[in-house]
Design a protein around this motif. Structure first.
Motif, short mmCIF file in Angstrom:
data_model
loop_
_atom_site.label_atom_id
_atom_site.label_comp_id
_atom_site.label_asym_id
_atom_site.label_seq_id
_atom_site.Cartn_x
_atom_site.Cartn_y
_atom_site.Cartn_z
N SER A 1 -0.10 -42.73 28.10
CA SER A 1 0.59 -41.86 29.05
C SER A 1 1.92 -41.33 28.52
CB SER A 1 0.82 -42.60 30.37
OG SER A 1 1.62 -43.76 30.16
N ALA A 2 2.49 -41.97 27.49
CA ALA A 2 3.72 -41.48 26.90
C ALA A 2 3.54 -40.09 26.30
CB ALA A 2 4.23 -42.44 25.83
N PHE A 3 2.29 -39.71 26.01
CA PHE A 3 2.01 -38.42 25.38
C PHE A 3 1.37 -37.43 26.37
CE2 PHE A 3 2.04 -41.56 22.02
CZ PHE A 3 2.86 -40.96 21.07
N ILE A 4 1.54 -37.68 27.65
CA ILE A 4 0.87 -36.84 28.64
C ILE A 4 1.28 -35.37 28.52
CG2 ILE A 4 2.60 -37.40 30.43
CD1 ILE A 4 0.37 -37.16 32.51
N GLU A 5 2.54 -35.11 28.26
CA GLU A 5 3.01 -33.72 28.15
C GLU A 5 2.63 -33.11 26.80
OE1 GLU A 5 4.24 -32.16 30.68
OE2 GLU A 5 4.59 -33.88 32.01
N GLN A 6 2.77 -33.89 25.72
CA GLN A 6 2.48 -33.37 24.38
C GLN A 6 1.01 -33.04 24.19
OE1 GLN A 6 4.37 -36.04 25.18
NE2 GLN A 6 5.68 -36.67 23.45
N PHE A 7 0.15 -33.80 24.83
CA PHE A 7 -1.29 -33.58 24.65
C PHE A 7 -1.84 -32.53 25.62
CE2 PHE A 7 -5.82 -35.24 24.76
CZ PHE A 7 -6.10 -34.88 23.45
N ALA A 8 -1.09 -32.20 26.64
CA ALA A 8 -1.56 -31.26 27.66
C ALA A 8 -1.98 -29.90 27.10
CB ALA A 8 -0.50 -31.09 28.75
N PHE B 1 -10.86 -35.71 29.26
CA PHE B 1 -9.60 -36.23 28.74
C PHE B 1 -8.98 -37.20 29.73
CE2 PHE B 1 -10.29 -32.07 26.86
CZ PHE B 1 -10.18 -32.37 25.51
N GLY B 2 -8.49 -38.32 29.21
CA GLY B 2 -7.93 -39.34 30.07
C GLY B 2 -6.57 -39.83 29.60
N ILE B 3 -5.80 -40.31 30.55
CA ILE B 3 -4.50 -40.90 30.29
C ILE B 3 -4.61 -42.41 30.52
CG2 ILE B 3 -2.18 -41.15 31.26
CD1 ILE B 3 -2.45 -38.76 29.46
N VAL B 4 -4.12 -43.18 29.53
CA VAL B 4 -4.08 -44.63 29.67
C VAL B 4 -2.69 -45.00 30.17
CG1 VAL B 4 -4.38 -46.86 28.53
CG2 VAL B 4 -5.67 -44.86 27.74
N GLY B 5 -2.62 -45.41 31.43
CA GLY B 5 -1.33 -45.70 32.05
C GLY B 5 -1.10 -47.19 32.18
N GLY B 6 -0.47 -47.78 31.19
CA GLY B 6 -0.30 -49.22 31.19
C GLY B 6 1.01 -49.73 31.72
N LEU B 7 1.91 -48.83 32.13
CA LEU B 7 3.25 -49.27 32.53
C LEU B 7 3.61 -48.74 33.92
CD1 LEU B 7 5.10 -48.77 29.12
CD2 LEU B 7 4.33 -50.91 30.12
N GLY B 8 2.87 -49.15 34.93
CA GLY B 8 3.18 -48.74 36.29
C GLY B 8 4.30 -49.60 36.84
N ALA B 9 5.57 -49.22 36.52
CA ALA B 9 6.72 -50.07 36.87
C ALA B 9 6.90 -50.21 38.37
CB ALA B 9 7.98 -49.48 36.23
N ASP B 10 6.61 -49.15 39.11
CA ASP B 10 6.74 -49.19 40.56
C ASP B 10 5.80 -48.15 41.15
OD1 ASP B 10 8.15 -46.58 40.62
OD2 ASP B 10 9.79 -47.72 39.72
N LEU B 11 5.65 -48.17 42.46
CA LEU B 11 4.69 -47.29 43.13
C LEU B 11 5.03 -45.82 42.91
CD1 LEU B 11 2.19 -47.27 44.94
CD2 LEU B 11 3.73 -47.20 46.92
N LYS B 12 6.30 -45.47 42.97
CA LYS B 12 6.69 -44.06 42.83
C LYS B 12 6.35 -43.52 41.45
CE LYS B 12 10.62 -40.91 43.27
NZ LYS B 12 12.08 -40.78 43.58
N SER B 13 6.69 -44.27 40.39
CA SER B 13 6.41 -43.78 39.04
C SER B 13 4.92 -43.76 38.75
CB SER B 13 7.14 -44.63 38.00
OG SER B 13 6.71 -45.98 38.05
N TRP B 14 4.20 -44.75 39.27
CA TRP B 14 2.75 -44.82 39.04
C TRP B 14 2.02 -43.68 39.74
CZ3 TRP B 14 -0.88 -46.22 36.00
CH2 TRP B 14 -2.19 -46.40 36.45
N THR B 15 2.32 -43.45 41.00
CA THR B 15 1.65 -42.36 41.71
C THR B 15 2.12 -41.00 41.18
OG1 THR B 15 3.32 -42.52 43.48
CG2 THR B 15 1.22 -43.69 43.80
N GLY B 16 3.36 -40.93 40.69
CA GLY B 16 3.83 -39.70 40.06
C GLY B 16 3.05 -39.39 38.80
#
Length: 268
Positions: free
Chosen positions: A252-259, A6-21
């Protein structure tokens, strides 16, 4: 049958903190990969993925997918090999010919997008070059039409199906049949991307897809996975048996719902 991934598509890495989070959260929730489009907003995915890999230990990272014409194939191989080596084998190179809107980005980089036939020919040459290298990462190809499906089935380690939002399971079965006939007895991992999971409306996604979520569900689109986590897990189990699809990615918007679905299917 291949085990689920299972993978997350993270297309909105606004800044380093949110992306690494996001990377840390994906690993904590049991996801196998974090993958990035090319470009990731305005950023180079190879750069952002190195940051994600630096704050995780088991999570694989990958391009989903790198546009082949954006980089000289020698530079592409160097970047991919560097990330693969630095992460201890946790990088996966996703590659494709690019959507039509990639032409504008390529123009900024000083290149020409070319016709579909030219892009396909260039991609085949690059894949041949990459496969000659002794220390290469796994290669994922995005495929939709028959020509690309057959090529990817012969050459890739992982193939993600470029289905449309409205594609039904019967239509997907026809696509998959082309793929498996071409793959023969090759050991290929087959993937597909989900637009949404669950039954709640998602206005921003509906604007992006150009169709309402209820309409997709009513039409039997494979791009959405409605129902409870248990029902969703059963659907994915059946598709793995009937279609051979074992690697599932989702926005990635569904990371919690799909978990919860990931938890039900992890290790199976």
């Amino acid at each position: 049958m291949k085990p689920f991934r299972f993978g997350i598509v993270g297309g909105l890495g606004a800044d380093l903190k949110s992306w690494t989070g996001l990377a840390r959260r994906a690993e904590d929730l049991g996801y196998d990969t974090l993958v990035s489009p090319d470009p990731q907003t305005e950023l180079d995915p190879f750069t952002t993925l190195s940051a994600a890999a630096a704050v995780t230990t088991t999570l694989h990272v990958g391009t989903f997918v790198a546009v082949e014409r954006f980089r000289d194939r020698r530079l592409l191989e160097w970047q991919a090999r560097s990330l693969h080596t630095l992460t201890g084998g946790r990088f996966e190179l996703g590659l494709g010919t690019g959507r039509p809107d990639a032409a504008a980005t390529l123009a900024k980089l000083g290149g020409e997008f070319g016709t579909p036939g030219e892009r396909f020919a260039h991609l085949t040459e690059t894949v041949a070059y990459l496969k000659e290298q002794p220390r290469r990462p796994p290669l994922l190809l995005a495929a939709g039409g028959p020509r690309m499906l057959e090529f990817a089935a012969r050459e890739a380690d992982i193939v993600t199906l470029a289905a449309m939002p409205r594609t039904t399971e019967d239509e997907l079965r026809s696509i998959v049949d082309i793929f498996w006939r071409a793959a023969g007895d090759r050991d290929v991992e087959l993937a597909m991307n989900l637009l949404a999971v669950g039954d709640q409306r998602v206005p921003w996604l509906e604007r992006f897809a150009g169709v309402g979520l209820p309409e997709l569900v009513a039409g039997g689109a494979v791009s959405v996975l409605p129902g409870t986590p248990e029902q969703a897990a059963d659907t994915l189990r059946r598709r793995r048996v009937e279609l051979g699809v074992s690697y599932i990615t989702i926005n990635s918007a569904f990371i919690e719902q799909f978990a919860p679905v990931v938890e039900l299917l992890r290790g199976s």
